[in-house]
Design a protein around this motif. Sequence first.
Motif, short mmCIF file in Angstrom:
data_model
loop_
_atom_site.label_atom_id
_atom_site.label_comp_id
_atom_site.label_asym_id
_atom_site.label_seq_id
_atom_site.Cartn_x
_atom_site.Cartn_y
_atom_site.Cartn_z
N LYS A 7 0.84 -1.19 0.00
CA LYS A 7 0.00 0.00 0.00
C LYS A 7 0.88 1.24 0.00
O LYS A 7 1.85 1.33 0.75
N ILE A 8 0.51 2.18 -0.83
CA ILE A 8 1.13 3.50 -0.87
C ILE A 8 0.07 4.50 -0.43
O ILE A 8 -1.02 4.53 -1.01
N GLU A 9 0.37 5.29 0.58
CA GLU A 9 -0.58 6.28 1.07
C GLU A 9 -0.06 7.68 0.75
O GLU A 9 1.09 8.00 1.03
N LEU A 10 -0.94 8.47 0.15
CA LEU A 10 -0.61 9.86 -0.20
C LEU A 10 -1.55 10.79 0.56
O LEU A 10 -2.76 10.75 0.35
N PHE A 11 -0.98 11.58 1.45
CA PHE A 11 -1.77 12.57 2.18
C PHE A 11 -0.86 13.71 2.61
O PHE A 11 -0.65 13.98 3.77
N LYS A 12 -0.35 14.40 1.62
CA LYS A 12 0.55 15.53 1.85
C LYS A 12 -0.24 16.74 2.36
O LYS A 12 -1.43 16.87 2.11
N GLN A 13 0.45 17.62 3.06
CA GLN A 13 -0.20 18.80 3.61
C GLN A 13 -0.88 19.64 2.53
O GLN A 13 -1.93 20.22 2.75
N ILE A 43 -5.12 6.02 -0.84
CA ILE A 43 -4.37 4.80 -0.55
C ILE A 43 -4.44 3.91 -1.80
O ILE A 43 -5.53 3.59 -2.27
N PHE A 44 -3.29 3.56 -2.31
CA PHE A 44 -3.18 2.72 -3.50
C PHE A 44 -2.63 1.36 -3.09
O PHE A 44 -1.63 1.29 -2.38
N GLU A 45 -3.26 0.29 -3.54
CA GLU A 45 -2.70 -1.05 -3.40
C GLU A 45 -2.17 -1.44 -4.77
O GLU A 45 -2.88 -1.34 -5.77
N ALA A 46 -0.91 -1.85 -4.80
CA ALA A 46 -0.29 -2.18 -6.09
C ALA A 46 0.74 -3.29 -5.90
O ALA A 46 1.29 -3.48 -4.82
N GLU A 47 0.98 -3.95 -6.99
CA GLU A 47 1.97 -5.02 -7.00
C GLU A 47 3.38 -4.41 -6.95
O GLU A 47 3.67 -3.45 -7.67
N LEU A 48 4.20 -4.97 -6.13
CA LEU A 48 5.59 -4.53 -6.02
C LEU A 48 6.39 -5.14 -7.17
O LEU A 48 6.33 -6.35 -7.42
#
Length: 166
Positions: A7-13, A43-48
């Motif tokens: 999971k990659i989470e993006l929540f920048k100010q 939140i992105f779920e992706a294959e590594l």
Amino acid sequence: MNKRVTKIELFKQAMNFSAGHFTIYSESERENLHGHNFYVHAIFEAELMENGITFNYCIYKKIILDICQFLDESVLLPLKSPHLRIEESDEYIYAFFNSDKEKIPFLKRDVKLLPVRNTTVEELSHWFLEQLLVHVEENPEHLIQAIEVKMSFGYGQSGSSYWSKE
């Protein structure tokens, strides 16, 4: 080796926007016009991949920031509400509510008309998710399997929408 999903989470100010809105509760009941600072958390779920990364998530950060900038400092009106009628003139957008008993004028430059039923965090999170999915579908090599977009406008008040490939 089995595929790994992360999971990659993006929540920048900077992933926020200020906007005016009113929630429509029924044919004759709505909130007064007011504003919020809305915050976006994706939140992105992706294959590594073999190189140890998922995808270049700077691409999606930019998309989110661009959408936030587009919405910032505007009044959000829902185009798909069964209880709100929208009319446009040269300079104004009029929102008619309560069987046209209320005629609410806005300068065109101040309004964003969105294809949603209501300007709630639930609907805005879904609309935001749809914008991201356009890019996911155009870039299948990113191997994104799921996305959740959460919209909030204060601690403890949020709504989210979820998409999965399955």
